[in-house]
Design an enzyme around this catalytic site. Structure first.
Site, short mmCIF file in Angstrom:
data_model
loop_
_atom_site.label_atom_id
_atom_site.label_comp_id
_atom_site.label_asym_id
_atom_site.label_seq_id
_atom_site.Cartn_x
_atom_site.Cartn_y
_atom_site.Cartn_z
N HIS A 1 7.33 -7.11 -3.13
CA HIS A 1 6.96 -6.26 -2.00
C HIS A 1 5.50 -5.81 -2.11
O HIS A 1 4.75 -5.85 -1.12
CB HIS A 1 7.87 -5.03 -1.94
N GLU A 2 5.10 -5.37 -3.29
CA GLU A 2 3.73 -4.91 -3.47
C GLU A 2 2.73 -6.07 -3.35
O GLU A 2 1.63 -5.89 -2.82
CB GLU A 2 3.58 -4.21 -4.82
N HIS B 1 1.82 -6.61 0.17
CA HIS B 1 0.71 -5.79 0.67
C HIS B 1 -0.64 -6.43 0.32
O HIS B 1 -1.59 -6.38 1.12
CB HIS B 1 0.79 -4.39 0.08
#
Length: 227
Positions: free
Chosen positions: A93-94, A97
């Site tokens: 998920h990170e 980004h």
């Protein structure tokens, strides 16, 4: 009875998301050695695959996040060193980004700017609320304290507003970036896909659930001010 119902609704709205996020992430943190590699190792693999070799992966105590200013993916110790489904999914998920940043994703740019504005606003809001009772005593005018409280409410609520507005960006990082990488790369154990979706949804809501707790603090200050 009406006030009791209001209190229950407020409690659900504030505590509900926070409990759900925490419960979901903790649930899939076991078994701790489900995967052969750690969250940090997978983050590095995914970043290199995305041609983001310059983006570093670091351990942090400040919560899992991607820093678009310093170009760093930061993971808490349990994700950085962990080999659970939660560890690798949150890491992805990170990285999502970081890929948004690489692609010049406009909502991420907007969120970065809003966070920069909200941070000092939150500090100012806390100071205003702390001064409110003093203002009431000095001026002997309750309206002065009320005005200071309203100012504090607006500034302390800035974080909640920012995260609610940018929630679609978090969902994009989870389901348009992280999930495709995990599935197409074959990083998930068969049967873990639906659980990974739950974790990715919780990861997207992490900041929103945390900032909602700010509203509870505002309520506490309001109760003190009214005494």
């Amino acid at each position: 009875m009406f006030y009791v119902l209001i209190i229950i609704i407020v409690a659900v709205v504030i505590y509900g998301p926070s409990y759900w996020v925490k419960h979901t992430l903790e649930k899939y943190s076991y078994p701790e050695n489900r995967y052969p590699g750690t969250g940090s190792e997978l983050a590095r693999i995914l970043l290199d695959w995305a041609k983001l070799q310059s983006v570093m992966v670091e351990i942090t105590e400040q919560g899992d996040h991607y820093d678009p200013i310093k170009k760093v993916v930061r993971l808490t110790a349990d994700k950085y060193n962990g080999k659970s489904l939660t560890a690798i999914t949150v890491a992805a998920h990170e990285v999502g980004h970081a890929i948004q940043d690489r692609d010049g994703y406009l909502p991420l740019k907007l969120r970065t700017r809003l966070v920069q504005i909200a941070a000092p606003a939150e500090k100012l809001g806390a100071a205003i609320i702390m001064l409110a009772p003093v203002i009431v005593v000095v001026t002997r005018a309750p309206i002065a304290g009320a005005l200071f409280f309203i100012g504090g409410l607006l500034t302390l609520g800035a974080s909640t507003l920012v995260h609610l507005v940018t929630l679609p960006m978090e969902m994009h990082a989870s389901f348009a970036r992280a999930l495709p990488m995990l599935e197409k790369g074959g990083y998930l154990i068969k049967g873990d896909e639906r659980h990974a979706r739950k974790i990715l949804r919780a990861a997207a809501w992490t900041y929103v659930s945390a900032s909602l707790m700010t509203l509870l603090n505002i309520g506490r200050w309001w109760a003190i001010l009214r005494r």
